[in-house]
Design a protein around this motif. Structure first.
Motif, PDB file in Angstrom:
ATOM      1  N   ILE A 268       0.838  -1.199   0.000  1.00 32.82           N
ATOM      2  CA  ILE A 268       0.000   0.000   0.000  1.00 32.82           C
ATOM      3  C   ILE A 268       0.873   1.249   0.000  1.00 32.82           C
ATOM      4  CG2 ILE A 268      -1.757   1.307   1.272  1.00 32.82           C
ATOM      5  CD1 ILE A 268      -2.782  -1.340   2.401  1.00 32.82           C
ATOM      6  N   ALA A 269       1.982   1.195   0.710  1.00 27.97           N
ATOM      7  CA  ALA A 269       2.880   2.350   0.799  1.00 27.97           C
ATOM      8  C   ALA A 269       3.479   2.742  -0.550  1.00 27.97           C
ATOM      9  CB  ALA A 269       4.003   2.056   1.793  1.00 27.97           C
ATOM     10  N   GLU A 270       3.368   1.864  -1.539  1.00 27.64           N
ATOM     11  CA  GLU A 270       3.940   2.136  -2.857  1.00 27.64           C
ATOM     12  C   GLU A 270       2.952   2.775  -3.831  1.00 27.64           C
ATOM     13  OE1 GLU A 270       5.313  -1.680  -4.126  1.00 27.64           O
ATOM     14  OE2 GLU A 270       6.970  -1.762  -2.683  1.00 27.64           O
ATOM     15  N   VAL A 271       1.654   2.827  -3.469  1.00 26.82           N
ATOM     16  CA  VAL A 271       0.661   3.357  -4.405  1.00 26.82           C
ATOM     17  C   VAL A 271       0.665   4.881  -4.358  1.00 26.82           C
ATOM     18  CG1 VAL A 271      -0.745   1.283  -4.120  1.00 26.82           C
ATOM     19  CG2 VAL A 271      -1.293   3.336  -2.786  1.00 26.82           C
ATOM     20  N   PRO A 272       0.159   5.547  -5.403  1.00 24.33           N
ATOM     21  CA  PRO A 272       0.142   7.013  -5.421  1.00 24.33           C
ATOM     22  C   PRO A 272      -0.686   7.593  -4.275  1.00 24.33           C
ATOM     23  CG  PRO A 272      -0.276   6.119  -7.618  1.00 24.33           C
ATOM     24  CD  PRO A 272      -0.337   4.968  -6.671  1.00 24.33           C
ATOM     25  N   GLU A 273      -0.264   8.764  -3.810  1.00 20.06           N
ATOM     26  CA  GLU A 273      -0.993   9.445  -2.739  1.00 20.06           C
ATOM     27  C   GLU A 273      -2.307  10.034  -3.252  1.00 20.06           C
ATOM     28  OE1 GLU A 273       1.384  12.476  -1.012  1.00 20.06           O
ATOM     29  OE2 GLU A 273       2.812  11.097  -0.073  1.00 20.06           O
ATOM     30  N   LEU A 274      -3.279  10.100  -2.336  1.00 19.68           N
ATOM     31  CA  LEU A 274      -4.529  10.809  -2.578  1.00 19.68           C
ATOM     32  C   LEU A 274      -4.492  12.092  -1.755  1.00 19.68           C
ATOM     33  CD1 LEU A 274      -6.902   7.715  -2.377  1.00 19.68           C
ATOM     34  CD2 LEU A 274      -6.060   8.832  -4.440  1.00 19.68           C
ATOM     35  N   ASP A 275      -5.645  12.692  -1.509  1.00 19.10           N
ATOM     36  CA  ASP A 275      -5.704  13.918  -0.712  1.00 19.10           C
ATOM     37  C   ASP A 275      -5.054  13.723   0.651  1.00 19.10           C
ATOM     38  OD1 ASP A 275      -7.082  15.045  -2.784  1.00 19.10           O
ATOM     39  OD2 ASP A 275      -9.064  14.866  -1.856  1.00 19.10           O
ATOM     40  N   HIS A 276      -4.323  14.730   1.107  1.00 19.39           N
ATOM     41  CA  HIS A 276      -3.688  14.748   2.419  1.00 19.39           C
ATOM     42  C   HIS A 276      -2.696  13.597   2.604  1.00 19.39           C
ATOM     43  CE1 HIS A 276      -6.525  17.895   3.433  1.00 19.39           C
ATOM     44  NE2 HIS A 276      -7.523  17.104   3.080  1.00 19.39           N
ATOM     45  N   GLY A 277      -2.176  13.085   1.514  1.00 18.07           N
ATOM     46  CA  GLY A 277      -1.152  12.060   1.591  1.00 18.07           C
ATOM     47  C   GLY A 277      -1.647  10.664   1.893  1.00 18.07           C
ATOM     48  N   GLN A 278      -2.962  10.448   1.874  1.00 17.83           N
ATOM     49  CA  GLN A 278      -3.465   9.115   2.203  1.00 17.83           C
ATOM     50  C   GLN A 278      -3.269   8.144   1.045  1.00 17.83           C
ATOM     51  OE1 GLN A 278      -7.722   8.522   2.585  1.00 17.83           O
ATOM     52  NE2 GLN A 278      -8.170  10.391   1.443  1.00 17.83           N
ATOM     53  N   ARG A 279      -2.998   6.912   1.432  1.00 21.71           N
ATOM     54  CA  ARG A 279      -2.794   5.861   0.441  1.00 21.71           C
ATOM     55  C   ARG A 279      -3.753   4.683   0.625  1.00 21.71           C
ATOM     56  NH1 ARG A 279       2.795   7.455   1.017  1.00 21.71           N
ATOM     57  NH2 ARG A 279       3.670   8.009  -1.024  1.00 21.71           N
ATOM     58  N   GLY A 280      -4.138   4.393   1.860  1.00 22.50           N
ATOM     59  CA  GLY A 280      -4.988   3.230   2.047  1.00 22.50           C
ATOM     60  C   GLY A 280      -5.390   3.026   3.488  1.00 22.50           C
ATOM     61  N   ILE A 281      -6.043   1.901   3.726  1.00 18.71           N
ATOM     62  CA  ILE A 281      -6.579   1.593   5.053  1.00 18.71           C
ATOM     63  C   ILE A 281      -6.487   0.101   5.316  1.00 18.71           C
ATOM     64  CG2 ILE A 281      -8.923   1.413   4.103  1.00 18.71           C
ATOM     65  CD1 ILE A 281      -9.987   2.386   6.816  1.00 18.71           C
ATOM     66  N   ILE A 282      -6.204  -0.244   6.562  1.00 17.18           N
ATOM     67  CA  ILE A 282      -6.220  -1.638   7.019  1.00 17.18           C
ATOM     68  C   ILE A 282      -7.210  -1.725   8.166  1.00 17.18           C
ATOM     69  CG2 ILE A 282      -4.885  -3.519   8.044  1.00 17.18           C
ATOM     70  CD1 ILE A 282      -2.392  -2.291   6.710  1.00 17.18           C
ATOM     71  N   ILE A 283      -8.171  -2.632   8.044  1.00 12.85           N
ATOM     72  CA  ILE A 283      -9.185  -2.836   9.081  1.00 12.85           C
ATOM     73  C   ILE A 283      -9.017  -4.249   9.633  1.00 12.85           C
ATOM     74  CG2 ILE A 283     -11.649  -2.922   9.608  1.00 12.85           C
ATOM     75  CD1 ILE A 283     -12.081  -1.051   7.179  1.00 12.85           C
ATOM     76  N   ASN A 284      -8.805  -4.337  10.936  1.00 11.48           N
ATOM     77  CA  ASN A 284      -8.664  -5.638  11.595  1.00 11.48           C
ATOM     78  C   ASN A 284      -9.945  -5.998  12.333  1.00 11.48           C
ATOM     79  OD1 ASN A 284      -5.958  -5.854  10.726  1.00 11.48           O
ATOM     80  ND2 ASN A 284      -5.279  -4.596  12.461  1.00 11.48           N
ATOM     81  N   THR A 285     -10.067  -7.264  12.687  1.00 10.54           N
ATOM     82  CA  THR A 285     -11.243  -7.732  13.409  1.00 10.54           C
ATOM     83  C   THR A 285     -10.839  -8.269  14.769  1.00 10.54           C
ATOM     84  OG1 THR A 285     -12.333  -8.346  11.338  1.00 10.54           O
ATOM     85  CG2 THR A 285     -13.240  -9.264  13.368  1.00 10.54           C
ATOM     86  N   ALA A 286     -11.381  -7.662  15.825  1.00 10.46           N
ATOM     87  CA  ALA A 286     -11.188  -8.154  17.187  1.00 10.46           C
ATOM     88  C   ALA A 286     -12.492  -8.828  17.621  1.00 10.46           C
ATOM     89  CB  ALA A 286     -10.791  -7.016  18.121  1.00 10.46           C
ATOM     90  N   SER A 287     -12.957  -8.547  18.807  1.00 13.03           N
ATOM     91  CA  SER A 287     -14.193  -9.112  19.336  1.00 13.03           C
ATOM     92  C   SER A 287     -14.495  -8.425  20.659  1.00 13.03           C
ATOM     93  CB  SER A 287     -14.033 -10.629  19.570  1.00 13.03           C
ATOM     94  OG  SER A 287     -15.108 -11.135  20.349  1.00 13.03           O
ATOM     95  N   VAL A 288     -15.765  -8.421  21.046  1.00 15.29           N
ATOM     96  CA  VAL A 288     -16.082  -7.917  22.388  1.00 15.29           C
ATOM     97  C   VAL A 288     -15.427  -8.797  23.449  1.00 15.29           C
ATOM     98  CG1 VAL A 288     -18.227  -6.820  21.670  1.00 15.29           C
ATOM     99  CG2 VAL A 288     -18.275  -9.190  22.487  1.00 15.29           C
ATOM    100  N   ALA A 289     -15.037 -10.018  23.066  1.00 19.38           N
ATOM    101  CA  ALA A 289     -14.326 -10.904  23.995  1.00 19.38           C
ATOM    102  C   ALA A 289     -12.963 -10.346  24.372  1.00 19.38           C
ATOM    103  CB  ALA A 289     -14.169 -12.299  23.391  1.00 19.38           C
ATOM    104  N   ALA A 290     -12.463  -9.402  23.591  1.00 14.88           N
ATOM    105  CA  ALA A 290     -11.211  -8.737  23.962  1.00 14.88           C
ATOM    106  C   ALA A 290     -11.372  -7.952  25.257  1.00 14.88           C
ATOM    107  CB  ALA A 290     -10.769  -7.793  22.840  1.00 14.88           C
ATOM    108  N   TYR A 291     -12.601  -7.569  25.559  1.00 22.53           N
ATOM    109  CA  TYR A 291     -12.901  -6.781  26.754  1.00 22.53           C
ATOM    110  C   TYR A 291     -13.608  -7.604  27.827  1.00 22.53           C
ATOM    111  CZ  TYR A 291     -12.135  -3.099  23.299  1.00 22.53           C
ATOM    112  OH  TYR A 291     -11.604  -2.310  22.311  1.00 22.53           O
TER     113      TYR A 291
END
Length: 252
Positions: free
Chosen positions: A126-149
């Protein structure tokens, strides 16, 4: 952030939360690479815009190959959603003796180390793709659980692994900020995934009754809807969002 005409990776993409998210991203115009085990892929229905790739998230070489495939598809890789995970239960000390250390290690290996493996290798691309507005390139979304709490009895391994995902969120967001990559985590409550398909309707009704409001189980499509909302909302970063109808898990 733009989804149309980009590449996306969804782990655990052959069923449950991952399948719903992969389908939703494809409907928004992304070319989606759904990582999952070969057995799961064999049982998955074809979905327009979704390409299944046999990947074990605990295997660094397999993840690297899958990420290379997605990044080399001719579209900028901007979205990664980690949904792969397992949830066996065992008490720390039960009737059969102490908790199996190999089982504990396996849950952490898949849920936490597997997530980190994908985060790390995908971020490099992702760090290699062209920048968009404000320098953003992408997003990573992980999955936890309410069991984490609020981990329940028998969830020591699962809760520890998902707590690790929650703990990873902010430092990962800080580490990757300089590359224009946001990192967020969703912590679902009780969602109607294939794991619940094997239990009785009475048991499902009991689970739903414990949710304050709305008093029902969550749907995979609602997880996908939230994931896409996080992609769209450029100022959200470094946060874990609960998706649970205000549920707070009891000990059992």
């Amino acid at each position: 952030m733009q989804i149309t005409d980009t590449a996306a990776i969804v782990t655990g993409g052959a069923s449950g939360l991952g399948a719903a998210t992969a389908s939703a991203l494809a409907q928004r115009g992304a070319r989606v690479f759904a990582f999952d085990l070969a057995m799961a892929i064999g049982e998955a229905p074809p979905v327009a815009g979704v390409e299944y790739v046999a990947v074990d998230v605990t295997d660094a070489a397999a993840v690297q190959a899958g990420v290379d495939t997605a990044a080399g598809a001719g579209l900028p890789l901007r979205t990664v959603v980690n949904c792969a995970g397992i949830g066996p239960s065992m008490r720390i000390l039960g009737r059969r003796g102490p908790h199996d250390l190999a089982l504990f290690a396996k849950v952490v290996q898949v849920n936490l180390i597997g997530t980190f493996n994908v985060v790390t290798l995908a971020a490099e691309k992702i760090a290699e793709v062209p920048e968009l507005d404000h320098g953003q390139r992408g997003i990573i979304i992980n999955t936890a659980s309410v069991a984490a709490y609020e981990g329940q009895i028998g969830q020591a391994a699962y809760s520890a692994s998902k707590g690790g995902v929650v703990g990873l969120t902010l430092p990962a967001a800080r580490d990757l900020a300089q590359h224009g990559i946001r990192v967020l985590t969703i912590a679902p409550g009780i969602i109607e995934t294939p794991m619940l398909a094997t239990v009785s309707e009475e048991f499902r009704a009991g689970l739903a009754a414990g949710v304050p409001f709305p008093q029902r189980l969550g749907r995979p499509e609602e997880f996908a809807q939230l994931a896409l909302s996080l992609v769209d909302h450029d100022y959200l970063n470094g946060e874990t969002i609960r998706l649970d109808g205000a549920l707070r898990m009891a000990p059992r």
